[in-house]
Motif scaffolding. Sequence first.
Motif, PDB file in Angstrom:
ATOM      1  N   SER A  14       0.850  -1.178   0.000  1.00  0.00           N
ATOM      2  CA  SER A  14       0.000   0.000   0.000  1.00  0.00           C
ATOM      3  C   SER A  14       0.889   1.232   0.000  1.00  0.00           C
ATOM      4  O   SER A  14       2.072   1.170   0.239  1.00  0.00           O
ATOM      5  CB  SER A  14      -0.846   0.016   1.261  1.00  0.00           C
ATOM      6  OG  SER A  14      -0.111   0.567   2.300  1.00  0.00           O
ATOM      7  N   PRO A  17       0.849   4.519   5.654  1.00  0.00           N
ATOM      8  CA  PRO A  17       0.173   5.404   6.563  1.00  0.00           C
ATOM      9  C   PRO A  17       0.213   6.836   6.065  1.00  0.00           C
ATOM     10  O   PRO A  17       1.226   7.318   5.606  1.00  0.00           O
ATOM     11  CB  PRO A  17       0.944   5.256   7.875  1.00  0.00           C
ATOM     12  CG  PRO A  17       2.234   4.638   7.498  1.00  0.00           C
ATOM     13  CD  PRO A  17       1.997   3.865   6.253  1.00  0.00           C
ATOM     14  N   GLY A  25       4.149   6.035   2.157  1.00  0.00           N
ATOM     15  CA  GLY A  25       4.289   4.991   3.172  1.00  0.00           C
ATOM     16  C   GLY A  25       5.686   4.876   3.701  1.00  0.00           C
ATOM     17  O   GLY A  25       5.907   4.900   4.904  1.00  0.00           O
ATOM     18  N   ALA A 129      -8.934   6.277   6.601  1.00  0.00           N
ATOM     19  CA  ALA A 129      -7.825   5.628   5.893  1.00  0.00           C
ATOM     20  C   ALA A 129      -7.877   4.118   6.118  1.00  0.00           C
ATOM     21  O   ALA A 129      -7.726   3.324   5.180  1.00  0.00           O
ATOM     22  CB  ALA A 129      -6.492   6.191   6.367  1.00  0.00           C
ATOM     23  N   ALA A 130      -8.130   3.714   7.374  1.00  0.00           N
ATOM     24  CA  ALA A 130      -8.167   2.275   7.683  1.00  0.00           C
ATOM     25  C   ALA A 130      -9.334   1.608   6.960  1.00  0.00           C
ATOM     26  O   ALA A 130      -9.179   0.534   6.356  1.00  0.00           O
ATOM     27  CB  ALA A 130      -8.280   2.065   9.184  1.00  0.00           C
ATOM     28  N   HIS A 133      -8.773   1.376   3.241  1.00  0.00           N
ATOM     29  CA  HIS A 133      -7.765   0.358   2.959  1.00  0.00           C
ATOM     30  C   HIS A 133      -8.366  -1.041   3.092  1.00  0.00           C
ATOM     31  O   HIS A 133      -8.111  -1.915   2.257  1.00  0.00           O
ATOM     32  CB  HIS A 133      -6.579   0.530   3.902  1.00  0.00           C
ATOM     33  CG  HIS A 133      -5.368  -0.215   3.473  1.00  0.00           C
ATOM     34  ND1 HIS A 133      -4.448   0.307   2.599  1.00  0.00           N
ATOM     35  CD2 HIS A 133      -4.951  -1.469   3.748  1.00  0.00           C
ATOM     36  CE1 HIS A 133      -3.510  -0.582   2.376  1.00  0.00           C
ATOM     37  NE2 HIS A 133      -3.791  -1.678   3.065  1.00  0.00           N
ATOM     38  N   GLU A 360      -1.138   1.535  11.467  1.00  0.00           N
ATOM     39  CA  GLU A 360      -0.180   1.345  10.362  1.00  0.00           C
ATOM     40  C   GLU A 360      -0.133  -0.117   9.933  1.00  0.00           C
ATOM     41  O   GLU A 360       0.107  -0.421   8.766  1.00  0.00           O
ATOM     42  CB  GLU A 360       1.207   1.821  10.784  1.00  0.00           C
ATOM     43  CG  GLU A 360       1.307   3.336  10.814  1.00  0.00           C
ATOM     44  CD  GLU A 360       2.638   3.853  11.362  1.00  0.00           C
ATOM     45  OE1 GLU A 360       2.853   5.059  11.285  1.00  0.00           O
ATOM     46  OE2 GLU A 360       3.431   3.046  11.872  1.00  0.00           O
ATOM     47  N   LEU A 363      -2.877  -0.344   7.563  1.00  0.00           N
ATOM     48  CA  LEU A 363      -2.567   0.383   6.321  1.00  0.00           C
ATOM     49  C   LEU A 363      -1.418  -0.255   5.553  1.00  0.00           C
ATOM     50  O   LEU A 363      -1.266  -0.031   4.359  1.00  0.00           O
ATOM     51  CB  LEU A 363      -2.235   1.842   6.636  1.00  0.00           C
ATOM     52  CG  LEU A 363      -3.393   2.649   7.233  1.00  0.00           C
ATOM     53  CD1 LEU A 363      -2.949   4.045   7.577  1.00  0.00           C
ATOM     54  CD2 LEU A 363      -4.561   2.718   6.266  1.00  0.00           C
TER      55      LEU A 363
END
Length: 637
Positions: A14, A17, A25, A129-130, A133, A360, A363
């Motif tokens: 990915s 974070p 990332g 974001a989480a 993802h 993280e 992510l």
Amino acid sequence: MADDAGSTPQTHPSRGPGAAFGVSGSEASHRKNPLMRLLDFAGPHKRLTILGCVLSAVNALLSIAMLVCVWFVVRDLVAVAPDWAAAQSAPLYGAGALGCALAGLIVYFCALMCTHLAAFRTATNMRKAALEHLAKVPLGFYSARSTGELRRIIEGSTGLTEGVLAHRIPDFVGALVTPIAYLAVLFVFDWVMGLVCLIPIAASAFCMFLMMGGGMKDKDGEGNSNAMSFMMNYQNALDRMNKAAVEYVRGIPVVKVFQQTVNSFRAFRESIAAYRDFATAYVKMCEAPQVAQLVAINATFFVLVPTGILLAYAAGDFGVFLTNFLFYVIFSALTTMMMSKVMYASQAVTEAQDAVGRIEGILGAPLMAEVPVEGAKVPADDSIEFDRVGFRYPGNDAWALDGVTLRIPAGATVALVGPSGGGKTTAASLVPRFWDACAGRVLVGGVDVRDISSDLLMERVAFVFQNDHLFKQSLADNIRAAKPTATRAEVERAAHAAQCDDIIEKMPQGLDTVVGTKGIYLSGGECQRIALARAILKDAPIIVLDEATAFADPENEALIQKALGTLTEGKTVLMIAHRLSTIVGADCIYVLDGGKLVESGTHDGLLESRGLYARMWADYQTSASWRIEGRGDGHAA
Ligand SMILES: Nc1ncnc2c1ncn2[C@@H]1O[C@H](COP(=O)(O)OP(=O)(O)OP(=O)(O)O)[C@@H](O)[C@H]1O
């Protein structure tokens, strides 16, 4: 398997974070400071956090200025006592003290406003974001992690960072600025007493240092302090307990039927014991240094008073000495508050570090490989083809599919049948890329599904699951999930075509009834029809049906079959069914056994060849006749 491409789905790392907020990332993960990593999620609101911290520092300076003013008032009054009216500058200093106090309040209020705004936004960004993802990771990710664990990370860990950013960080900054200003002021009046006041502060800081692990590195060699490692173990124990609790609650019907108790659920019992052990160990680890720290910080008077008495004898001007001494007495009261703030902030930073690490972790989970826009291909038609497809589930050595080759022409209806565990669901899951093949290729319209953009592939394929999930939303919204832009009329038409009229009629608010709450639940067959309405609304040219009639009673099955007729008209259909009667008319039937394609042909052709399908058909007929006989003579077979 000649061309085994590995046992895990193709994935790519990915962006990591904070990717959505302008931080790559690798950039983010290389930064060791957890607060910096946390602030990466704040995006533009990072500035608000910084402003909040600056204001908190200003507030700390104002507090000291206020105390200095108070001291000036006391000094002036002592100098003129008992002729108080002669203390002309005292009212001025008094006003100064009041002004500093008021300004401090306002500044602190503004500081908290800034940090709260930034904290809420940061936590929201982390959650978003989480969740974004999680929607893109391969399904294998979910086999390795429980919903309880993920829920705790998304809710718990992000919630925890809220408190850190909103309160602990500004308090920490304020608490750091205070001793610096304090040091400067302490030495102005009487350096000996200043030095004496520093002893408890230094002792308290040392105890705190011990409490945080004493700078020792953990055995994991990753540079985690003992406190950090302890926090990780503590949170892991909490996660395990959460996970086991969710399992236990889900299995409550089994618990009741078999008259089990919580103690008979070993995993849950053990997780509770592990949590207790970690919590106890944590308390024990902190016990001695925390007691010492509290004693040290409250011991200022213990060192200040004897020093004051000793210095009083040597003082030339007792009045000046007394006022100086009063200054240190007033100031020493601040130290307890200041060191407590530093202690709570340090603890909060450790918690935040763990929380950021867990987010993280989500992510960092590799995403399903997405073809670059410029390389994406468009399927020529709606055919499906499996070209020597092999697939193994992550962590499983056995091939769930092994060298499967089959073709479904555009507009054809094809069925997958076979014994349980034969690989039917696995094969169907490869078409919408719930997984990627480990060997061979799955093609849609002649194009490898990995070369089709996921948006286009999702547009082309509708999947009706064995047990489709209905969200706790209105029926209309549940149907609209397939096409958020659909009008009310389109939703109604889809519901009607999926034979949902009777369901809607009996609901208190019709299509607007929220399901899953207030005792409003649907039967398995009814859920299936709502799921079919969803698929009808989507109007994708390729339909994958997994056990569409699995939960249906005869009445529901008839309605479902009718809905299926509408859904599949003119479409390419890949269908899995245990009720062999539903696939008799399929253009082709593929028989999967042990992950291998063992037979294919029409119903009649397969019966003639007297293979596995013919035996399954004979068994199916026998079981169907048992049911009929059972009903007829009143005995369940
Ligand atoms: N998530 C998973 N992780 C690991 N192995 C799995 C997973 N899902 C299925 N399998 C294994 O893959 C093989 C094929 O399973 P699959 O569900 O595709 O069979 P099926 O023919 O659909 O079975 P059924 O008719 O019982 O639904 C089985 O051996 C099963 O144990």
